[in-house]
Scaffold this active site. Sequence first.
Site, mmCIF file in Angstrom:
data_model
loop_
_atom_site.group_PDB
_atom_site.id
_atom_site.type_symbol
_atom_site.label_atom_id
_atom_site.label_comp_id
_atom_site.label_asym_id
_atom_site.label_seq_id
_atom_site.Cartn_x
_atom_site.Cartn_y
_atom_site.Cartn_z
ATOM 1 N N ASP A 1 0.820 -1.214 0.000
ATOM 2 C CA ASP A 1 0.000 0.000 0.000
ATOM 3 C C ASP A 1 0.854 1.265 0.000
ATOM 4 O O ASP A 1 0.407 2.325 -0.459
ATOM 5 C CB ASP A 1 -0.944 0.024 1.205
ATOM 6 C CG ASP A 1 -2.225 -0.766 0.952
ATOM 7 O OD1 ASP A 1 -2.646 -0.846 -0.214
ATOM 8 O OD2 ASP A 1 -2.783 -1.307 1.915
ATOM 9 N N PRO B 1 -24.556 -5.248 6.159
ATOM 10 C CA PRO B 1 -23.147 -5.468 6.529
ATOM 11 C C PRO B 1 -22.460 -4.194 7.010
ATOM 12 O O PRO B 1 -21.664 -4.232 7.950
ATOM 13 C CB PRO B 1 -22.531 -5.986 5.222
ATOM 14 C CG PRO B 1 -23.662 -6.618 4.483
ATOM 15 C CD PRO B 1 -24.849 -5.757 4.806
ATOM 16 N N CYS C 1 16.123 -7.001 -11.610
ATOM 17 C CA CYS C 1 16.670 -7.773 -10.488
ATOM 18 C C CYS C 1 17.015 -9.205 -10.924
ATOM 19 O O CYS C 1 17.987 -9.386 -11.661
ATOM 20 C CB CYS C 1 15.702 -7.742 -9.307
ATOM 21 S SG CYS C 1 16.487 -8.199 -7.736
ATOM 22 N N LEU C 2 16.243 -10.190 -10.520
ATOM 23 C CA LEU C 2 16.491 -11.556 -10.989
ATOM 24 C C LEU C 2 16.423 -11.617 -12.511
ATOM 25 O O LEU C 2 17.111 -12.419 -13.140
ATOM 26 C CB LEU C 2 15.473 -12.521 -10.375
ATOM 27 C CG LEU C 2 15.585 -13.996 -10.790
ATOM 28 C CD1 LEU C 2 16.936 -14.579 -10.423
ATOM 29 C CD2 LEU C 2 14.467 -14.826 -10.162
ATOM 30 N N MET D 1 17.655 -9.438 -14.532
ATOM 31 C CA MET D 1 18.992 -9.113 -15.017
ATOM 32 C C MET D 1 19.940 -10.291 -14.822
ATOM 33 O O MET D 1 20.755 -10.613 -15.702
ATOM 34 C CB MET D 1 19.547 -7.885 -14.295
ATOM 35 C CG MET D 1 20.831 -7.356 -14.934
ATOM 36 S SD MET D 1 21.914 -6.396 -13.851
ATOM 37 C CE MET D 1 22.965 -7.698 -13.188
ATOM 38 N N GLN D 2 19.827 -10.940 -13.686
ATOM 39 C CA GLN D 2 20.698 -12.077 -13.427
ATOM 40 C C GLN D 2 20.451 -13.205 -14.421
ATOM 41 O O GLN D 2 21.392 -13.834 -14.916
ATOM 42 C CB GLN D 2 20.496 -12.541 -11.982
ATOM 43 C CG GLN D 2 20.901 -11.486 -10.951
ATOM 44 C CD GLN D 2 20.517 -11.860 -9.531
ATOM 45 O OE1 GLN D 2 20.081 -12.981 -9.266
ATOM 46 N NE2 GLN D 2 20.668 -10.919 -8.601
ATOM 47 N N HIS E 1 15.319 -1.878 -8.698
ATOM 48 C CA HIS E 1 13.864 -1.945 -8.919
ATOM 49 C C HIS E 1 13.330 -0.567 -9.324
ATOM 50 O O HIS E 1 12.843 0.198 -8.487
ATOM 51 C CB HIS E 1 13.151 -2.427 -7.649
ATOM 52 C CG HIS E 1 13.368 -3.876 -7.355
ATOM 53 N ND1 HIS E 1 12.528 -4.861 -7.837
ATOM 54 C CD2 HIS E 1 14.335 -4.499 -6.637
ATOM 55 C CE1 HIS E 1 12.969 -6.041 -7.429
ATOM 56 N NE2 HIS E 1 14.066 -5.854 -6.706
ATOM 57 N N GLU F 1 10.664 0.170 -10.733
ATOM 58 C CA GLU F 1 9.205 0.291 -10.579
ATOM 59 C C GLU F 1 8.810 1.016 -9.301
ATOM 60 O O GLU F 1 7.677 1.515 -9.192
ATOM 61 C CB GLU F 1 8.547 -1.095 -10.625
ATOM 62 C CG GLU F 1 8.827 -2.005 -9.448
ATOM 63 C CD GLU F 1 10.056 -2.880 -9.593
ATOM 64 O OE1 GLU F 1 10.143 -3.937 -8.942
ATOM 65 O OE2 GLU F 1 10.953 -2.498 -10.379
#
Length: 552
Positions: A71, A190, A381-382, A384-385, A507, A509
């Site tokens: 959030d 509710p 991240c991964l 790129m690896q 990252h 994003e």
Amino acid sequence: MTKHIFVTGGVVSSIGKGLTSASIGMLLESRGLKVRMQKLDPYINVDPGTMSPYQHGEVYVLDDGSETDLDLGHYERFTSGPLTRDSNYTTGQIYLRVIEKERRGQFLGKTVQVIPHITNEIKEAISRVADSNTDVVITEIGGTVGDIESLPFLESIRQFRQDVGRDNCLFIHLTLVPYLKAAAEIKTKPTQHSVGQLRQIGIQPDILICRCEQSISREEREKIALFCNVELDAVIEELDKDFSIYEVPLSLRNNRLDELIMKRLHLSGHAPNLDAWDNIMYSLRNPKHEISIAVVGKYAEHKDAYKSIYESLDHAGISQFCQTRIARIQSSDIEEEGAERILAGYDGILIPGGFGERGVAGKIQAIRYARERGIPFFGICLGMQCAAIEFGRNVVGLERAQSTEFDKDTPNPVICLLDEQRNVTNLGGTMRLGAQPCSLVPETIAYTAYKSSSVTERHRHRYEFNNVYRTQFEAHGMKFSGLSPDGQLVEIIELPEHPFFLAVQFHPEFKSKPTCAHPLFSAFVAAAIQRHDGRKSRAASSPSMENTPVSG
């Protein structure tokens, strides 16, 4: 004095408190107020860093290295107030701080109890984000009213209002008002029960925001107001948004929620300026292009696992007046069915991060497919690896090139553990985390996108490219376009001869906004648009060539 707004949720979980809280923050900022956001989570984990994406969704990382709830991504995308580790507290963190105080003898031999010690700690956590530069603090209480885990937080905000005074504190309760198709009726019961539970705790909501599929009539709003003991104008309708989440703040504005908050808290500000948000909606409703992006991940079936990546692709589309259609593809499916069968026809391929070996082979297949076919590729991240592993195996010719995360005995560890991680034993909050500087090489894709020689991006990883192989990779055409300032850590790799092949260790994003798309995502989407338009032109001139692969 700083004003406080507390947002609670009832009836069901995942009702949209984070998005609603962020929208309120955006509306108040549009009136010239300085806003800070905060999330209080009821789970006992100290932070979400060790939680599965299937249970929690993505872990959102802040500049200071805090691993936080997703959030907070909504908060940063919608508002401009600073977020720090004080912006997200869990039950685990609260209890840990109290226990540490008890161990130091700070309670002078008293019996440590939920009230007042835990509740006092929660109130202190809320007060930490209120300062002389902040007009309003918006604190979202995680979970659902009625959950036993949320009780200490609810008791704390009840006390907090007593401490600061009614004129300085506002309770907003978000509930679900379901529509029963069989009966063709909206049901308010509710919401009545949810508010009843809050009132038993001692909290009377000032404003009710009602999530609903169908518009709520005046008669039904009057019924909710009567039974929930709120004024009629404080019953705010929030219809589901099928088109875009960025409609939410405009919808709340149309229902005059910001005016109501300003009045109740005796705030002063100018008329709202929503031009930037109107421009977002105009771009979304009037696209000039349409592309398809395949996001090949380990947790693709869980839509919140890569929440910020999906949002960043949308931001890039907004900036380019492009409708970006995203396909969530499970990397293990590529292992079973092959890359060509699953990925044919997409205008771009993005490989996001993750941990563990499951699905990595599918990611590597997808990367090879993108590299050999000239399809725009973006690795994170991964991702790129995996790009380094694929290039090492299939271009450099390194036998069993691999990451030591997956094979400690590989003869060619092109990805290996960071030196600083070798003696780390605890898992929570021990990775390379938060904002790190990166120096860019001129005349590269990255440099052109950023228009800068240095940037700062957020990290969350333990493994890095092995510098032993840098010379070999460069000899075969790999460009290391982003490095740590000391030149020791590889942050960005790219292939200059490819239409668009770029991967980053960080990252990006986490720093994208709908009003300001991240430059790398914009460059990726622009390349995908170019590919799509090129294929469309070729298909028009020679229909038989429509599905012919493009070599890279």
